[in-house]
Enzyme design. Structure first.
Site, PDB file in Angstrom:
ATOM      1  N   LYS A  22       0.899  -1.251   0.008  1.00 15.85           N
ATOM      2  CA  LYS A  22      -0.090  -0.096   0.069  1.00 15.85           C
ATOM      3  C   LYS A  22       0.787   1.363   0.231  1.00 15.85           C
ATOM      4  CE  LYS A  22      -1.557   1.534   4.119  1.00 15.85           C
ATOM      5  NZ  LYS A  22      -1.252   2.921   4.550  1.00 15.85           N
ATOM      6  N   ASN A  23       1.829   1.248   0.948  1.00 14.24           N
ATOM      7  CA  ASN A  23       2.557   2.493   1.036  1.00 14.24           C
ATOM      8  C   ASN A  23       3.755   2.852   0.016  1.00 14.24           C
ATOM      9  OD1 ASN A  23       1.131   3.014   3.313  1.00 14.24           O
ATOM     10  ND2 ASN A  23       2.579   2.469   4.676  1.00 14.24           N
ATOM     11  N   ARG A 104      -4.392  10.778   4.338  1.00 12.97           N
ATOM     12  CA  ARG A 104      -3.079  11.912   4.586  1.00 12.97           C
ATOM     13  C   ARG A 104      -2.172  11.673   3.240  1.00 12.97           C
ATOM     14  NH1 ARG A 104      -1.813  14.328   8.606  1.00 12.97           N
ATOM     15  NH2 ARG A 104       0.086  14.559   7.847  1.00 12.97           N
ATOM     16  N   CYS A 128      -4.297  13.249  12.753  1.00  6.60           N
ATOM     17  CA  CYS A 128      -4.833  12.004  12.605  1.00  6.60           C
ATOM     18  C   CYS A 128      -4.758  11.456  14.011  1.00  6.60           C
ATOM     19  CB  CYS A 128      -4.506  11.354  11.553  1.00  6.60           C
ATOM     20  SG  CYS A 128      -2.922  10.632  11.767  1.00  6.60           S
ATOM     21  N   ARG A 133       1.085  14.905  13.049  1.00 12.19           N
ATOM     22  CA  ARG A 133       1.405  14.697  11.496  1.00 12.19           C
ATOM     23  C   ARG A 133       1.508  16.018  10.705  1.00 12.19           C
ATOM     24  NH1 ARG A 133      -0.833   9.092   9.369  1.00 12.19           N
ATOM     25  NH2 ARG A 133       1.083   9.137   8.066  1.00 12.19           N
ATOM     26  N   PRO A 134       2.288  17.025  10.794  1.00 15.14           N
ATOM     27  CA  PRO A 134       2.141  18.241   9.844  1.00 15.14           C
ATOM     28  C   PRO A 134       2.989  17.899   8.644  1.00 15.14           C
ATOM     29  CG  PRO A 134       3.735  18.470  11.654  1.00 15.14           C
ATOM     30  CD  PRO A 134       3.105  17.185  12.056  1.00 15.14           C
ATOM     31  N   VAL A 135       2.939  18.821   7.850  1.00 13.48           N
ATOM     32  CA  VAL A 135       3.604  18.636   6.515  1.00 13.48           C
ATOM     33  C   VAL A 135       4.436  19.800   6.154  1.00 13.48           C
ATOM     34  CG1 VAL A 135       1.857  17.214   5.336  1.00 13.48           C
ATOM     35  CG2 VAL A 135       1.662  19.523   5.103  1.00 13.48           C
ATOM     36  N   ASP A 136       4.959  20.430   7.099  1.00 10.37           N
ATOM     37  CA  ASP A 136       5.928  21.541   7.067  1.00 10.37           C
ATOM     38  C   ASP A 136       7.227  21.236   6.302  1.00 10.37           C
ATOM     39  OD1 ASP A 136       6.395  19.761   9.390  1.00 10.37           O
ATOM     40  OD2 ASP A 136       7.730  21.272  10.268  1.00 10.37           O
ATOM     41  N   LEU A 137       7.841  19.779   6.629  1.00 16.09           N
ATOM     42  CA  LEU A 137       9.048  19.523   5.668  1.00 16.09           C
ATOM     43  C   LEU A 137       8.895  19.667   4.379  1.00 16.09           C
ATOM     44  CD1 LEU A 137       9.884  18.806   8.150  1.00 16.09           C
ATOM     45  CD2 LEU A 137      10.976  16.742   7.617  1.00 16.09           C
ATOM     46  N   ASP A 322       5.219   0.924  12.023  1.00 10.88           N
ATOM     47  CA  ASP A 322       3.797   0.378  11.522  1.00 10.88           C
ATOM     48  C   ASP A 322       3.573  -1.323  11.989  1.00 10.88           C
ATOM     49  OD1 ASP A 322       3.213   2.539  10.086  1.00 10.88           O
ATOM     50  OD2 ASP A 322       3.632   1.773   8.236  1.00 10.88           O
ATOM     51  N   ARG A 414      -8.468  -0.372   5.058  1.00 12.58           N
ATOM     52  CA  ARG A 414      -7.622   0.629   4.489  1.00 12.58           C
ATOM     53  C   ARG A 414      -6.295  -0.008   4.091  1.00 12.58           C
ATOM     54  NH1 ARG A 414      -6.852   5.947   7.557  1.00 12.58           N
ATOM     55  NH2 ARG A 414      -5.478   5.963   5.691  1.00 12.58           N
TER      56      ARG A 414
HETATM   57  C1  EPZ Z   1       4.539   7.098   6.244  1.00 13.01           C
HETATM   58  O1  EPZ Z   1       3.803   8.278   6.392  1.00 13.01           O
HETATM   59  C2  EPZ Z   1       3.560   5.895   6.004  1.00 13.01           C
HETATM   60  N1  EPZ Z   1       2.570   6.042   5.224  1.00 13.01           N
HETATM   61  C3  EPZ Z   1       3.037   5.567   7.447  1.00 13.01           C
HETATM   62  O2  EPZ Z   1       2.253   4.220   7.450  1.00 13.01           O
HETATM   63  C4  EPZ Z   1       4.417   5.244   8.424  1.00 13.01           C
HETATM   64  O3  EPZ Z   1       3.765   5.041   9.683  1.00 13.01           O
HETATM   65  C5  EPZ Z   1       5.295   6.599   8.334  1.00 13.01           C
HETATM   66  O4  EPZ Z   1       5.622   6.759   7.090  1.00 13.01           O
HETATM   67  C6  EPZ Z   1       6.759   6.165   8.966  1.00 13.01           C
HETATM   68  O5  EPZ Z   1       7.227   5.054   8.402  1.00 13.01           O
HETATM   69  C7  EPZ Z   1       2.657   5.939   3.858  1.00 13.01           C
HETATM   70  O6  EPZ Z   1       3.661   5.713   3.455  1.00 13.01           O
HETATM   71  C8  EPZ Z   1       1.426   6.392   2.944  1.00 13.01           C
HETATM   72  P1  EPZ Z   1       6.516  10.520   8.011  1.00 13.01           P
HETATM   73  P2  EPZ Z   1       4.182   9.692   6.512  1.00 13.01           P
HETATM   74  O7  EPZ Z   1       6.738  11.871   7.135  1.00 13.01           O
HETATM   75  O8  EPZ Z   1       5.120   9.698   5.355  1.00 13.01           O
HETATM   76  C9  EPZ Z   1       6.510  13.953  11.497  1.00 13.01           C
HETATM   77  C10 EPZ Z   1       0.412   2.976   7.898  1.00 13.01           C
HETATM   78  O9  EPZ Z   1      -0.269   2.464   9.332  1.00 13.01           O
HETATM   79  N2  EPZ Z   1       6.370  14.950  10.314  1.00 13.01           N
HETATM   80  O10 EPZ Z   1       7.827   9.576   7.891  1.00 13.01           O
HETATM   81  O11 EPZ Z   1       3.506  10.547   6.848  1.00 13.01           O
HETATM   82  C11 EPZ Z   1       5.366  13.181  11.368  1.00 13.01           C
HETATM   83  O12 EPZ Z   1       4.285  13.815  12.280  1.00 13.01           O
HETATM   84  C12 EPZ Z   1       0.761   4.341   7.877  1.00 13.01           C
HETATM   85  O13 EPZ Z   1       0.326   2.359   6.810  1.00 13.01           O
HETATM   86  C13 EPZ Z   1       6.473  16.278  10.437  1.00 13.01           C
HETATM   87  O14 EPZ Z   1       6.699  16.694  11.514  1.00 13.01           O
HETATM   88  O15 EPZ Z   1       5.469   9.650   7.914  1.00 13.01           O
HETATM   89  C14 EPZ Z   1       5.865  11.992  12.167  1.00 13.01           C
HETATM   90  O16 EPZ Z   1       5.782  12.226  13.506  1.00 13.01           O
HETATM   91  C15 EPZ Z   1       0.716   5.183   9.126  1.00 13.01           C
HETATM   92  N3  EPZ Z   1       6.592  17.188   9.328  1.00 13.01           N
HETATM   93  C16 EPZ Z   1       7.554  11.581  11.548  1.00 13.01           C
HETATM   94  O17 EPZ Z   1       7.628  13.158  11.060  1.00 13.01           O
HETATM   95  C17 EPZ Z   1       6.411  16.824   8.019  1.00 13.01           C
HETATM   96  O18 EPZ Z   1       6.561  17.575   7.212  1.00 13.01           O
HETATM   97  C18 EPZ Z   1       7.636  10.691  10.428  1.00 13.01           C
HETATM   98  O19 EPZ Z   1       6.441  10.992   9.414  1.00 13.01           O
HETATM   99  C19 EPZ Z   1       6.632  15.430   7.811  1.00 13.01           C
HETATM  100  C20 EPZ Z   1       6.564  14.503   8.872  1.00 13.01           C
END
Ligand code: EPZ
Length: 435
Positions: A22-23, A104, A128, A133-137, A322, A414
């Site tokens: 999925k991911n 997301r 969520c 889970r912000p998207v600031d990066l 996960d 999902r």
């Molecule tokens: C991916 O989410 C996966 N989703 C998640 O799987 C997985 O848990 C996660 O990576 C970590 O491995 C998909 O691939 C669709 P991140 P993602 O950006 O990309 C923080 C599942 O159950 N962050 O690596 O959203 C964030 O809040 C799902 O299948 C910021 O602060 O994860 C988190 O604490 C759930 N700012 C950490 O970084 C940002 O701009 C890692 O998140 C981006 C992230």
């Protein structure tokens, strides 16, 4: 609302085919926005999140053609679907709230839309169940590539005068989604981008492989430094999605928690480095051969017993967040104590009170949960709050004495394709009940 009913106690025995990831599939689908030619993705799983992404892309003007992969001789639990996506003309550069809030990963259209059209309006996903889970990066990196970004009315409004420019971007911490979004954007940027402190997950490597097949020039995917030399355009390609490592790990735990003997096909332990070692310490044997990954668990009361092991979640190649909830379910019936520390998400222990309803002994101290193994779990009605939390309750239910009912099954849909069918084929008593 559907529920799942499990009568626990039977050791799982048999073979489970693992679906496509999925991911990996979600960003690959978003990559179709980068070219006007068709992108053909094989081995896509049948999941609600894949349908959500397809709906979002359709609304951007992508035409989609789905075909079942037939003739594989594996009957109902076959090898997923092939989806052809063609973004000949982008009809809309807006990703509306109603579609984004459902999933997301929708934010992954931002980089490709901006790179291809110079404009995008994407709803902010919001918080969520597992964290803010912000998207600031994602946004900061796109700004470094020349985008003007404002937030208005809950939307990210991004424009770029001319074309995105290559840039040196150092991510302050590892983010899977930001790495994917910026990697896609950089393929159509003007000049070279150097991405530093990138995520190394297999899903990133798979995305880079597909983008390369589409004509992108990428080096270093799978390491913490990726170099992308932008191209004027990309072309169509055909790509097979990798196996779902989280589904793989989940069924490894399912076999282990029931003291079963299960072979998982169409996957590889190379996608889960370190899992054999962690589970080996717990007393679970994992072996890999041409036939697949074989998991041999210990029956309750068998000597030596299932042992408690400490685990900390980390970005790849560390233990995946996960699989944290599933590992916790397993540790509930281990001999001794286990400490599980969650370092990726700030609120990913919602399964704890539900596991306690089944008789588990768990206390949470900040980012760590101390699990003191109990001799047995007993069935109860439980409620799930996210995908992996839900499946940890399924695992606990499979091991528990008596009946467990899991509410809010839509979370499972999902991310787990034909979960009941795969488990029943190995002897589990599990069924879906309508509301
Ligand atoms: C991916 O989410 C996966 N989703 C998640 O799987 C997985 O848990 C996660 O990576 C970590 O491995 C998909 O691939 C669709 P991140 P993602 O950006 O990309 C923080 C599942 O159950 N962050 O690596 O959203 C964030 O809040 C799902 O299948 C910021 O602060 O994860 C988190 O604490 C759930 N700012 C950490 O970084 C940002 O701009 C890692 O998140 C981006 C992230």
């Amino acid at each position: 609302m559907d529920r799942i009913l499990i009568r626990g106690g039977a050791p799982l025995r048999g073979t489970i085919p693992i679906a496509g990831s999925k991911n990996a599939g979600l960003p690959l689908m978003a990559a179709s926005l980068l070219t006007e030619e068709p992108l053909v993705l094989g081995n896509l799983p049948h999941l609600a999140d894949i349908v959500s992404m397809a709906n979002l892309l359709a609304q951007h003007g992508v035409s989609l053609g789905m075909e079942a992969e037939t003739g594989n001789g594996r009957g109902e639990l076959g090898r997923g679907h092939t989806l052809t996506l063609q973004a000949g003309r982008i009809a809309s550069t807006e990703a509306p709230y109603d579609l984004v809030r459902k999933m997301r990963a929708s934010v992954l259209v931002l980089g490709p839309l901006l790179a291809r059209c110079g404009i995008a309006r994407v709803s902010l996903p919001g918080g969520c169940a597992i964290g803010a889970r912000p998207v600031d990066l994602h946004l900061k990196a796109l700004e470094q590539m020349g985008a003007d970004i404002t937030i208005a009315g809950g939307y990210v409004e991004a424009t770029v005068p001319g074309q995105l420019r290559g840039a040196e971007i150092t991510f302050p911490f590892v983010s899977v989604g930001a790495t994917e979004n910026i990697l896609m954007a950089a393929t159509l940027a003007d000049g070279e981008s150097v991405l530093i402190n990138t995520a190394r997950e297999p899903e990133i490597v798979d995305l880079a492989r597909c983008l390369t097949a589409m004509g992108a020039d990428i080096e270093g995917a799978g390491t913490d430094r990726i170099v992308v030399r932008g191209k004027r355009s990309l072309h169509g390609a055909s790509h097979q999605v990798i196996a779902d490592r989280i589904e793989t790990g989940t069924y490894v735990m399912a076999a282990a928690i029931t003291g079963g003997d299960v072979t998982l096909t169409h996957s590889s332990l190379a996608l889960l480095p370190g899992l054999s070692k962690v589970l080996g310490k717990a007393g679970i044997a994992l072996t890999e051969s041409e036939a697949g990954i074989r998991v041999q668990g210990r029956r309750l009361g068998e000597r030596p017993t299932l042992s408690g092991v400490d685990v900390m979640t980390e970005p790849f190649p560390g233990f995946p967040t996960d699989l944290q909830a599933q590992m916790m379910a397993l540790m509930c019936i281990a001999d001794g104590a286990a400490m599980i520390t969650e370092t990726i998400f700030e609120n990913r222990f919602m399964h704890v009170p539900e596991l306690c309803r089944l008789g588990a002994n768990i206390t949470v101290h900040g980012a760590s949960a101390l699990i003191r193994g109990v001799p047995k779990l007993t069935g109860a009605p439980v409620m799930a709050t996210d995908l992996r939390a839900s499946v940890s309750l399924v695992l606990a239910g499979l091991a528990a004495e008596g009946e467990t009912t899991i509410n809010r099954v839509y979370h499972l849909d999902r991310g787990y394709e034909r979960l009941e069918a795969k488990l029943s084929a190995c002897g589990a008593t599990i069924e879906r009940l309508g509301s």
